[in-house]
Write an enzyme that holds these catalytic residues in place. Sequence first.
Site, PDB file in Angstrom:
ATOM      1  N   ASP A 169       3.450   3.375  -1.926  1.00 27.38           N
ATOM      2  CA  ASP A 169       2.114   3.873  -1.604  1.00 27.38           C
ATOM      3  C   ASP A 169       1.276   4.077  -2.867  1.00 27.38           C
ATOM      4  O   ASP A 169       0.681   5.129  -3.062  1.00 27.38           O
ATOM      5  CB  ASP A 169       2.217   5.182  -0.811  1.00 27.38           C
ATOM      6  CG  ASP A 169       3.086   5.035   0.424  1.00 27.38           C
ATOM      7  OD1 ASP A 169       4.300   4.816   0.283  1.00 27.38           O
ATOM      8  OD2 ASP A 169       2.557   5.105   1.541  1.00 27.38           O
ATOM      9  N   ASP A 198       2.877  -0.322   1.107  1.00 28.39           N
ATOM     10  CA  ASP A 198       1.528   0.188   0.876  1.00 28.39           C
ATOM     11  C   ASP A 198       1.132  -0.056  -0.574  1.00 28.39           C
ATOM     12  O   ASP A 198       1.340   0.782  -1.446  1.00 28.39           O
ATOM     13  CB  ASP A 198       1.384   1.665   1.265  1.00 28.39           C
ATOM     14  CG  ASP A 198       1.211   1.837   2.771  1.00 28.39           C
ATOM     15  OD1 ASP A 198       1.233   0.830   3.501  1.00 28.39           O
ATOM     16  OD2 ASP A 198       1.066   2.993   3.214  1.00 28.39           O
ATOM     17  N   TYR A 201      -4.158  -0.599  -0.827  1.00 26.42           N
ATOM     18  CA  TYR A 201      -5.060   0.203   0.008  1.00 26.42           C
ATOM     19  C   TYR A 201      -6.440  -0.425   0.137  1.00 26.42           C
ATOM     20  O   TYR A 201      -7.429   0.265   0.382  1.00 26.42           O
ATOM     21  CB  TYR A 201      -5.153   1.658  -0.484  1.00 26.42           C
ATOM     22  CG  TYR A 201      -3.907   2.444  -0.156  1.00 26.42           C
ATOM     23  CD1 TYR A 201      -2.737   2.254  -0.885  1.00 26.42           C
ATOM     24  CD2 TYR A 201      -3.875   3.328   0.912  1.00 26.42           C
ATOM     25  CE1 TYR A 201      -1.579   2.929  -0.570  1.00 26.42           C
ATOM     26  CE2 TYR A 201      -2.706   4.016   1.236  1.00 26.42           C
ATOM     27  CZ  TYR A 201      -1.571   3.815   0.493  1.00 26.42           C
ATOM     28  OH  TYR A 201      -0.420   4.472   0.817  1.00 26.42           O
ATOM     29  N   ASN A 235       2.078  -0.265   6.313  1.00 23.34           N
ATOM     30  CA  ASN A 235       0.986  -0.373   7.284  1.00 23.34           C
ATOM     31  C   ASN A 235      -0.323  -0.828   6.629  1.00 23.34           C
ATOM     32  O   ASN A 235      -1.150  -1.474   7.267  1.00 23.34           O
ATOM     33  CB  ASN A 235       0.782   0.948   8.034  1.00 23.34           C
ATOM     34  CG  ASN A 235       0.622   2.132   7.119  1.00 23.34           C
ATOM     35  OD1 ASN A 235       1.489   2.404   6.285  1.00 23.34           O
ATOM     36  ND2 ASN A 235      -0.484   2.850   7.248  1.00 23.34           N
ATOM     37  N   HIS A 320       9.290   0.804   4.980  1.00 20.46           N
ATOM     38  CA  HIS A 320       8.126   1.636   4.659  1.00 20.46           C
ATOM     39  C   HIS A 320       8.166   3.012   5.327  1.00 20.46           C
ATOM     40  O   HIS A 320       7.978   4.038   4.688  1.00 20.46           O
ATOM     41  CB  HIS A 320       6.838   0.908   5.032  1.00 20.46           C
ATOM     42  CG  HIS A 320       5.621   1.665   4.607  1.00 20.46           C
ATOM     43  ND1 HIS A 320       5.368   1.983   3.284  1.00 20.46           N
ATOM     44  CD2 HIS A 320       4.595   2.205   5.317  1.00 20.46           C
ATOM     45  CE1 HIS A 320       4.253   2.678   3.211  1.00 20.46           C
ATOM     46  NE2 HIS A 320       3.771   2.833   4.419  1.00 20.46           N
ATOM     47  N   HIS A 330       2.772  11.742   9.527  1.00 20.51           N
ATOM     48  CA  HIS A 330       3.657  10.656   9.998  1.00 20.51           C
ATOM     49  C   HIS A 330       4.958  11.170  10.613  1.00 20.51           C
ATOM     50  O   HIS A 330       5.970  10.470  10.611  1.00 20.51           O
ATOM     51  CB  HIS A 330       3.970   9.680   8.853  1.00 20.51           C
ATOM     52  CG  HIS A 330       2.742   9.135   8.193  1.00 20.51           C
ATOM     53  ND1 HIS A 330       1.756   8.498   8.899  1.00 20.51           N
ATOM     54  CD2 HIS A 330       2.345   9.144   6.895  1.00 20.51           C
ATOM     55  CE1 HIS A 330       0.798   8.131   8.056  1.00 20.51           C
ATOM     56  NE2 HIS A 330       1.122   8.515   6.852  1.00 20.51           N
ATOM     57  N   HIS A 357       5.399   5.748   2.779  1.00 17.25           N
ATOM     58  CA  HIS A 357       4.514   6.111   3.893  1.00 17.25           C
ATOM     59  C   HIS A 357       4.033   7.554   3.824  1.00 17.25           C
ATOM     60  O   HIS A 357       2.831   7.805   3.895  1.00 17.25           O
ATOM     61  CB  HIS A 357       5.222   5.831   5.220  1.00 17.25           C
ATOM     62  CG  HIS A 357       4.299   5.726   6.389  1.00 17.25           C
ATOM     63  ND1 HIS A 357       3.056   5.116   6.326  1.00 17.25           N
ATOM     64  CD2 HIS A 357       4.451   6.140   7.685  1.00 17.25           C
ATOM     65  CE1 HIS A 357       2.488   5.169   7.520  1.00 17.25           C
ATOM     66  NE2 HIS A 357       3.297   5.782   8.353  1.00 17.25           N
ATOM     67  N   VAL A 358       4.940   8.498   3.710  1.00 19.06           N
ATOM     68  CA  VAL A 358       4.551   9.898   3.576  1.00 19.06           C
ATOM     69  C   VAL A 358       4.256  10.153   2.099  1.00 19.06           C
ATOM     70  O   VAL A 358       5.107   9.892   1.244  1.00 19.06           O
ATOM     71  CB  VAL A 358       5.688  10.821   4.055  1.00 19.06           C
ATOM     72  CG1 VAL A 358       5.280  12.279   3.905  1.00 19.06           C
ATOM     73  CG2 VAL A 358       6.053  10.493   5.492  1.00 19.06           C
ATOM     74  N   HIS A 359       3.072  10.657   1.822  1.00 15.09           N
ATOM     75  CA  HIS A 359       2.632  10.771   0.430  1.00 15.09           C
ATOM     76  C   HIS A 359       3.198  12.028  -0.218  1.00 15.09           C
ATOM     77  O   HIS A 359       2.490  12.983  -0.543  1.00 15.09           O
ATOM     78  CB  HIS A 359       1.108  10.746   0.353  1.00 15.09           C
ATOM     79  CG  HIS A 359       0.535   9.481   0.916  1.00 15.09           C
ATOM     80  ND1 HIS A 359      -0.771   9.343   1.286  1.00 15.09           N
ATOM     81  CD2 HIS A 359       1.119   8.278   1.177  1.00 15.09           C
ATOM     82  CE1 HIS A 359      -0.977   8.120   1.751  1.00 15.09           C
ATOM     83  NE2 HIS A 359       0.164   7.474   1.701  1.00 15.09           N
TER      84      HIS A 359
HETATM   85 FE   LIG Z   1       1.962   3.884   4.900  1.00 18.16          FE
END
Ligand SMILES: [Fe+2]
Length: 475
Positions: A169, A198, A201, A235, A320, A330, A357-359
């Site tokens: 990410d 990711d 962006y 995603n 991801h 998420h 995915h989870v920041h």
């Molecule tokens: Fe993501």
Amino acid sequence: MGLELEKRARVASLVLILVLMSLAKFVNGGITSSYVRSANLSADMPLDSDVFRVPPGYNAPQQVHITQGDYVGKGVIVSWVTPDEPGSNTVVYWAEGSTTKSSAEGIVTTYKYFNYTSGYIHHCTIVDLEYDTKYYYEVGIGNTTRQFWFVTSPGIGPDIPYVFGLIGDLGQTYDSNRTLTHYELNPRKGQTLLFVGDLSYADDYPLHDNTRWDTWGRFIERNAAYQPWIWAAGNHEIDFAPEIGESIPFKPYSHRFHVPYKASDSTSPFWYSIKRASAHIIVMASYSAFGKYTPQYKWLENELPRVNRTETPWLIVFMHSPLYNSYVNHYMEGETMRVMYEPWFVEYKVDAVFAGHVHAYERSKRISNVAYNIVNGLCTPVRDPSAPVYITVGDGGNLEGLATHMTEPQPHYSAFREASFGHGILDIKNRTHAYFGWHRNEDGYAVEADSVWLYNRYWNSLEPAVAMVEGQSCI
Ligand SMILES: [Fe+2]
């Protein structure tokens, strides 16, 4: 009840609640770091930042990046973009100290996305390289030529030490730059980066501004041109926007990032595997069909029995969307994949499952939830020595900011969680031991905010008893 008595009763019950709360925390065992920062969004680096600089010269290759080009690490895929004309698809390469130069021919492609037309995107696979060798390579033959280098895999063997970096990410903010810089300066010296999805962006910008794919490609070149980045799609790679006529999923990503999926008998670039040093690495696709009978399912069903732990003791999976995630962001998005594949991860003794995915950062204990069958009520993850450790490193530093909201109380299975940007390092020592460290950006380069020794599930399953004790960091 008199006023004084009522007051005393209130104080007593408050004390009781506090005692129970602290006990609950103790019993829980997991750590929620106190190092929590604000939910401020991360600021994008301006387009004229030096990290996005276009290399000078006519048709100069830019966005140069490499990845492993075959199953066993004797191949490298070199990718780059030329802006003015297609130019040459040739990569010229030679081993350090050698006077013999070789060349390989690649392909060139372009794509359109709404009102954007890409540059000329080149991919060239170099094969039959020597292991453990430094090679120099050149692209842009005939126009502006640029030179880079890489070091090939040390070969495949059970006790070959190797250091993998982990970033997810990433985006292109000041924080993204900090993460990449810290990774580059980490004294443990990552040799290959596992990128858990990711990337740019670009889809967060108006009309999925694809020039942001180009800036991102130029941003990561300083590292990705010199060591392989192993890709999983997130995603933000889907770029599905039928409202502007773009209904082919993964169009920009698929054109820009080639992976050696055919080498592992996969039929799709979104799931595949590679062998490198003492690790067998499986990349899975959170956003492609993965239910029973799907191509991804069939592929993994065949791939897992092919893993030879005598040859590659470390079985690493990454995708991801995390299968275990105790953040609010998420929450439970990875649950369907967990239900589908966790039994295999336990059966085949996967050592670690990484995701993004989870920041934020999170590490689980060695737990499984495979006993649950929807009617038996056994829905709490339990300690399981055959289970992987689940690690989320979706904390590269993108413009969406950090995931600061956590479910409370911290679930029993969660060993450590912290909402900070950073990167991970998986330092494999031999067939039995690997060291994982997570580095938050705010610390000095050498500081690891969380670390753990991983005992190999195949070679060292009889780990010391202390390893299974709650709250110990030996797993
Ligand atoms: Fe993501």
